[in-house]
Structure formats: structure tokens, C-alpha cells
Design a protein around this motif. Structure first.
Motif, PDB file in Angstrom:
ATOM      1  N   SER A  18       0.826  -1.213   0.000  1.00 16.83           N
ATOM      2  CA  SER A  18       0.000   0.000   0.000  1.00 16.83           C
ATOM      3  C   SER A  18       0.854   1.254   0.000  1.00 16.83           C
ATOM      4  N   ILE A  19       2.164   1.090   0.137  1.00 19.14           N
ATOM      5  CA  ILE A  19       3.056   2.251   0.085  1.00 19.14           C
ATOM      6  C   ILE A  19       3.003   2.917  -1.287  1.00 19.14           C
ATOM      7  N   LEU A  20       2.593   2.161  -2.291  1.00 17.91           N
ATOM      8  CA  LEU A  20       2.519   2.702  -3.648  1.00 17.91           C
ATOM      9  C   LEU A  20       1.439   3.766  -3.769  1.00 17.91           C
ATOM     10  N   PRO A  67       9.649  10.089  -3.130  1.00 18.00           N
ATOM     11  CA  PRO A  67       9.539   9.448  -4.449  1.00 18.00           C
ATOM     12  C   PRO A  67      10.541   8.319  -4.675  1.00 18.00           C
ATOM     13  N   ARG A  68      11.713   8.409  -4.056  1.00 16.62           N
ATOM     14  CA  ARG A  68      12.728   7.389  -4.263  1.00 16.62           C
ATOM     15  C   ARG A  68      12.275   6.015  -3.760  1.00 16.62           C
ATOM     16  N   PHE A  69      11.322   6.005  -2.817  1.00 19.28           N
ATOM     17  CA  PHE A  69      10.909   4.745  -2.190  1.00 19.28           C
ATOM     18  C   PHE A  69       9.490   4.327  -2.555  1.00 19.28           C
ATOM     19  N   LYS A  70       8.900   5.035  -3.461  1.00 18.22           N
ATOM     20  CA  LYS A  70       7.521   4.710  -3.835  1.00 18.22           C
ATOM     21  C   LYS A  70       7.525   3.803  -5.064  1.00 18.22           C
ATOM     22  N   ASN A  71       7.981   2.564  -4.846  1.00 18.24           N
ATOM     23  CA  ASN A  71       8.053   1.612  -5.954  1.00 18.24           C
ATOM     24  C   ASN A  71       7.933   0.189  -5.428  1.00 18.24           C
TER      25      ASN A  71
END
Length: 392
Positions: free
Chosen positions: A259-261, A268-272
Motif C-alpha cells: 500500500s506504500i505505492l 519518491p525514491r521509495f515509492k516503488n
């Protein structure tokens, strides 16, 4: 009552710092304050500006200009020079972490508290006592950004140039009220207080020991420690990396790593997908380690039936029988706000829990006041005093 304008100099070169320190060393009284960033615009606690004033001049020293501040710190540690400050706890904590332990420090908030002022912020005291309206426009300024603006420099200067006349006014009032000895004892306590460097492996809130089970505490701390590592690596405040409540919900099982997406507030660097998979593995590993250590899944009781070993919790009605009358007597003598300073609800709770005794109250005059009131009113304090040390 207003003080004449004080010249302000920005110090950001080695030669100007050298001249500044030489000039400051001529005085027996200085005032200082620090502007720092505490995980607001960058990672960690960063000293950004040190402002120091004599009675006639002010120096705003750029802490990010690569200057060697050791000579300045030596002045702070010189016991012959009095340093005027206001509510310096966080500044002293930062200086102690840098190996600087200021001596002969005088906190202007102390006399204000003892004089029964309801509001003791620097801005309020300057307005009420000196007629100076301090601007708050730079209160949440980004002190990491360079160059410093004129508004930032003046804001920093105002924090210190007014401390000299403020101290004089408050000291005169304290003398009129017969509080000088109390003020001195409070300042002596401040000068012997050491601020420990917080442990970087514990990211839990104090309340977590009650609201989370030991197993949950382990998992939450592991996730928050990971967030801190990520924040340090990209030099961003942890809150700009991942929202803390998201990680707590993740540990509780009410949210899933994927659900972090869709989660707002994620860098933004970790939204994958790759990062969410790594977060899933970290969560599973933390739960396994907690299970391997046989950590309990039950929450701890908020209150125990006893205090420290050999120090049982006192009867709950002692609050009304003992401490309410003592507090009322303090209010009658010093006023409601000063009484709260002298004997706060937190201290009363610690006494009732048996976590401390009256001998632990510092400075000593606070104990003496309480004993005096108890003797006058026939209050038995024996349950709240330490037993005499054994001579065996």
C-alpha cells in the motif's frame, strides 16, 4: 523601556571569528543562543548559527561556514564569564553532544518562573518587561539554507541582545521579592546538569512501553530504525521519507507494504515495488527475531503495584492528604504558577509512585520549603523520605 539599537555583525570568515572571540573575551558577561535544525529540513540535529552578544554588540556566527568554533566554546566553558540564556535545555543538549559544557550559565526563565509569571517565553517577557515586540516571522526558518537572509540575522540577534536588560529587570524583581537565593540555587543546578546523547538505536515513544507489547515494540522500533537509516543516506528528515504512522500501522497489521505505492507522504525514491518488497522482508524478519527472543505479545500494565524494589507505592489518598495542602501553601506564598514550578504534578506523581523521595528534589530549597510547610501544618512526610544509609 527599550534598549538602544545594538550593532550586529555576521561572522562567516576565520579572521572575523578570531577578532570576534578576542572581543568577546574582554567581557565578564555574554549572552548566547543557538539556531539549529532538528530533522526539519535535513537529517539529524545540525548546529546552524551561534549568536553571542555583549552589552554593546552582537555577533551572529555562521555554524555552517566551516569555521573552527573551539575558541568560542572555550569562552562558553570559562567559569569567569557569565553566559545569559533563556530556556537553554535543547541548546545545552546540542553543545554537550559536541563536547562543549558551558559554565556559569544564567537562565532568565528561572526568575520569571519564581516570580509567578504565567507566560515565560522570551517574546512575552520582552514585550511585557522591555516593550520590545519580537518578530516571529523567522521562527520556523530554514537555517540550513545559505546565504542567511538579513531577516534571519536580525531574528538571531534579537534572541540575545535583549537578554542583558531582561536579566537586570528580573533580578531586581527577584531581589524585591526575596527570591535571590532560590534563583541562585536553580542556576547552580542548571550548571551541573549533563544532557546525555540520545541512543540512536531506540526510536520508540515513552508511551510505547504501555500501549505496545514487547513484541510490537521490537517490530515498530526495527521499522523506525530502518527509516532513520534511509533518511541519513539521503540527508532528509525521517518524516519526509516515510510517515511514522504508516510504519506503526504496518507493524500492527492494519496496512500492507504494497500500500506504500498509494501512500501519501512517501519520498519518491521509495515509492516503488522494489522498495515495498524490501519492506515486506524487513517486517517478516523483525517479527521472526521478536519470536525467536520469546518477546511477549501482551501489553505491559500501565501501573505497577509497587515502585522500585523496596519502595512500595504510597496510598492514593496521600495526594489529597499531603500534597494538595502543600501545594496550596506554596500557592498562597508564591502564586499558582510559581507553585507549579516548585512542585509540579509530575513530581507529585513520581513521589506517589515511589520513584523518588523528597531528598531527590533539587535544588535543596524546594525540600526545605516542603518540610517547613509540613511542619507548620502537621503533615507527616515520613513515607516520602529516604531511610538513613546503613552503617553496617
Amino acid at each position: 523601556m527599550r534598549q538602544p539599537l545594538t550593532p550586529v555583525q555576521l561572522v562567516n570568515q576565520p579572521h572575523t571569528l578570531h577578532a570576534c572571540v578576542q572581543e568577546l573575551a574582554r567581557f565578564d558577561t555574554l549572552s548566547f543562543d543557538i539556531e539549529f535544525d532538528n530533522n526539519s529540513y535535513g537529517y539529524g540535529v545540525t548546529l546552524c548559527v551561534v549568536q553571542v552578544a555583549t552589552p554593546g554588540a552582537c555577533y551572529v556566527i555562521d555554524g555552517l561556514a566551516g569555521l573552527d568554533l573551539a575558541p568560542l566554546y572555550m569562552l562558553f566553558q570559562d567559569p569567569r564569564i557569565q553566559k545569559i540564556v533563556h530556556t537553554p535545555g535543547e541548546d545545552l543538549r546540542l553543545l554537550h553532544s559536541l563536547g562543549c559544557y558551558p559554565q556559569n550559565v544564567y537562565d532568565t526563565e528561572v526568575p520569571a518562573r519564581l516570580l509567578n509569571y504565567e507566560h515565560t517565553s522570551l517574546a512575552t517577557l520582552l514585550r511585557e518587561k522591555l516593550g520590545f515586540e519580537m518578530s516571529k516571522t523567522q521562527q520556523r526558518s530554514n537555517w540550513l539554507r545559505r546565504p542567511l537572509t538579513k531577516a534571519q540575522v536580525q531574528y538571531a540577534a534579537d534572541d540575545v541582545i535583549w537578554l542583558h536588560p531582561l536579566k537586570a529587570v528580573l533580578e531586581a524583581e527577584a531581589a524585591e521579592q526575596g527570591l535571590v537565593s532560590f534563583v541562585q540555587q536553580e542556576q547552580e543546578l542548571l550548571n551541573t546538569t549533563l544532557y546525555p546523547v540520545p541512543a540512536k538505536n531506540d526510536f520508540l515513544r515513552p508511551a510505547d512501553q504501555y500501549t505496545l507489547s514487547p513484541k510490537e515494540q521490537y517490530v515498530v522500533n526495527a521499522l523506525l530504525r530502518y527509516r532513520d537509516e534511509l533518511a541519513r543516506n539521503i540527508n532528509r528528515p525521517p518524516y519526509q521519507v516515510i510517515r511514522e504512522e504508516f510504519l506503526r500501522e504496518l507493524a500492527a497489521g492494519s496496512r500492507q507494504p504494497e500500500s506504500i505505492l498509494q501512500e501519501a507522504g512517501i519520498h519518491p525514491r521509495f515509492k516503488n515495488r522494489r522498495f515495498s518488497n524490501g519492506l515486506q522482508n524487513l517486517l517478516a524478519q523483525a517479527k521472526k527475531e521478536a519470536a525467536d527472543q520469546n518477546l511477549s505479545a501482551k501489553k505491559q500494565r500501565v501501573r505497577n503495584s509497587t515502585g522500585p524494589v523496596g519502595n512500595p507505592r504510597k496510598p492514593p489518598d496521600d495526594r489529597e492528604k499531603i500534597f494538595v495542602p502543600v501545594k496550596q501553601a506554596l500557592v498562597q506564598r508564591f502564586g499558582v504558577h510559581a507553585a507549579t514550578f516548585l512542585l509540579s504534578n509530575r513530581l507529585v506523581n513520581e513521589l506517589l509512585k515511589g520513584a523518588i523521595t523528597l531528598q531527590d528534589l533539587k535544588p535543596a530549597y524546594r525540600q526545605e520549603l516542603i518540610y517547613e510547610i509540613a511542619a507548620t501544618n502537621g503533615i507527616d512526610l515520613s513515607a516520602y523520605t529516604s531511610p538513613p544509609a546503613s552503617t553496617a
